[in-house]
Write an enzyme that holds these catalytic residues in place. Structure first.
Site, PDB file in Angstrom:
ATOM      1  CG  HIS A 158      -0.292  -0.205   2.520  1.00  0.00           C
ATOM      2  ND1 HIS A 158       0.532   0.738   3.095  1.00  0.00           N
ATOM      3  CD2 HIS A 158      -0.325  -1.245   3.392  1.00  0.00           C
ATOM      4  CE1 HIS A 158       0.972   0.303   4.259  1.00  0.00           C
ATOM      5  NE2 HIS A 158       0.481  -0.905   4.470  1.00  0.00           N
ATOM      6  CG  HIS A 177       4.282  -1.629   2.026  1.00  0.00           C
ATOM      7  ND1 HIS A 177       2.971  -2.048   1.969  1.00  0.00           N
ATOM      8  CD2 HIS A 177       4.826  -2.266   3.097  1.00  0.00           C
ATOM      9  CE1 HIS A 177       2.738  -2.898   2.945  1.00  0.00           C
ATOM     10  NE2 HIS A 177       3.847  -3.039   3.645  1.00  0.00           N
TER      11      HIS A 177
END
Length: 364
Positions: A63, A66
């Site tokens: 997501h 990250h």
């Protein structure tokens, strides 16, 4: 600064000749590795070319949190290695390892899009060069990984940090985190490794690991990335659905209430945690008064006010040092769903543990 062409020319022959791609039919801007030796060969070539590597360890289900860490790594290194591995030793025997989201195709697509973004934005940015996606046999070559508290295996334990907060509820979790990070650090020999502030206890454990074992990798911590309403991004949020997601904001709201107390000059534990607990109790009372088709129940595991280095609970905050305010709530499965309701992945029947934290910075 250095340009894209010079930085990436040296290892081109290796990247083209490597046979370790997941699929030879797919052409990626990065190489995918399933095993250690060929990745180490690439790492040696990069080292000899005076290039730097930033490692972003993940369990996939990527997501924006990250991706923000990868952007940070690309800004500070010539090459970025991303690991995608759902580490079984982080899951206790009562936790459902199989339910953790695995989204390989979309993860790879996001990384390709991010490489394209990095190329457009600045030729001096690094790029994602390698993805390490090992099997458990590769990561645990001698014995099958054990999630038993006293299970056999080669493990790294960082105590007493690992027994506190999250560790009290998940006794093998940080043993698994420390073990897999030690493995990744030994495999990659990264110049820097990047972790998110959302998992604040994890960052403290990893910093201690690196310090105590003289690991020559700098640990970099990126800010927690949040949704527009403040919910901390997490791979597990896909299980929430609309109803539980709305109520799950209670943790962030409770922590913000405590932060407001600190910013107003409060330093005593009772004054700060009372502000957080009152929010959590009020929202739970409101939810219990609703019908089963309307409510989302939860249990507060803990709300902690701790020393930023030792995670010892504080009675009074030292303004010169600050503190870590953190908490965890467990969203219960939905009791009864309405027809057509967005219940999230797992139809609302997967309990979801939410964690969050705020850093109380020292006062000058």
């Amino acid at each position: 600064m250095f340009g894209w062409t010079r930085r990436f020319s040296t290892a081109t022959s290796f990247l083209k000749s490597s046979t370790m791609a997941v699929s030879s039919r797919q052409q990626h801007t990065f190489q995918v590795f399933r095993d250690v030796p060929p990745l180490r060969q690439l790492r040696r070539e990069l080292l000899l070319s005076n290039r730097t590597v930033g490692l972003v360890p993940t369990m996939g289900a990527l997501h924006e949190g990250h991706l923000s860490l990868i952007r940070q790594a690309a800004a500070e290194n010539t090459d970025v290695f991303v690991s995608i591995y759902v580490n079984p030793t982080q899951f206790g025997v009562t936790e459902d390892l199989s339910s953790y989201p695995r989204t390989w195709d979309s993860d790879v697509a996001k990384l390709e899009e991010l490489n394209a973004e990095l190329a457009r934005q600045n030729s001096n940015n690094g790029r994602i060069t390698a993805i390490l996606a090992p099997t458990s046999k590769v990561m645990y070559p001698t014995l099958p990984p054990s999630s038993e508290i006293d299970g056999d295996g080669s493990f790294v334990t960082i105590t007493p940090l690992s027994r506190k907060l999250e560790g009290a509820s998940r006794p093998v979790f940080f043993r698994g985190v420390a073990t897999v990070c030690m493995k990744l650090f030994n495999i990659v020999h990264a110049d820097r490794a990047y972790f998110g502030q959302k998992d604040v206890q994890q960052t403290v454990v990893i910093k201690r690991l690196v310090k105590d074992f003289y690991i020559d990798t700098e640990i970099k911590i990126g800010d927690t990335v949040r949704e527009h309403d403040g919910l901390a991004m997490s791979s597990r949020n896909v299980y929430l659905g609309k109803r539980r997601r709305a109520v799950g904001l209670v943790l962030y709201e409770a922590l913000k209430a405590a932060e407001n107390a600190y910013n107003a000059g409060k330093v005593n534990r009772s004054e700060i945690l009372d502000a957080a607990n009152s929010v959590a109790e009020r929202v739970l009372t409101e939810q219990k008064a609703l019908a089963p088709t309307e409510r989302a129940l939860y249990e507060v595991d803990y709300i902690s006010l701790a020393d930023p280095d030792t995670l010892d609970e504080l009675e009074v905050i030292d303004p010169a040092k600050g503190a870590i305010l953190s908490g965890a709530v467990k969203m219960a499965p939905l009791e009864e769903a309405k027809p057509g309701e967005d219940c999230g992945l797992g139809d609302g029947q997967v309990a979801v543990r939410l964690i969050d934290n705020l850093i109380f910075k020292p006062r000058v």
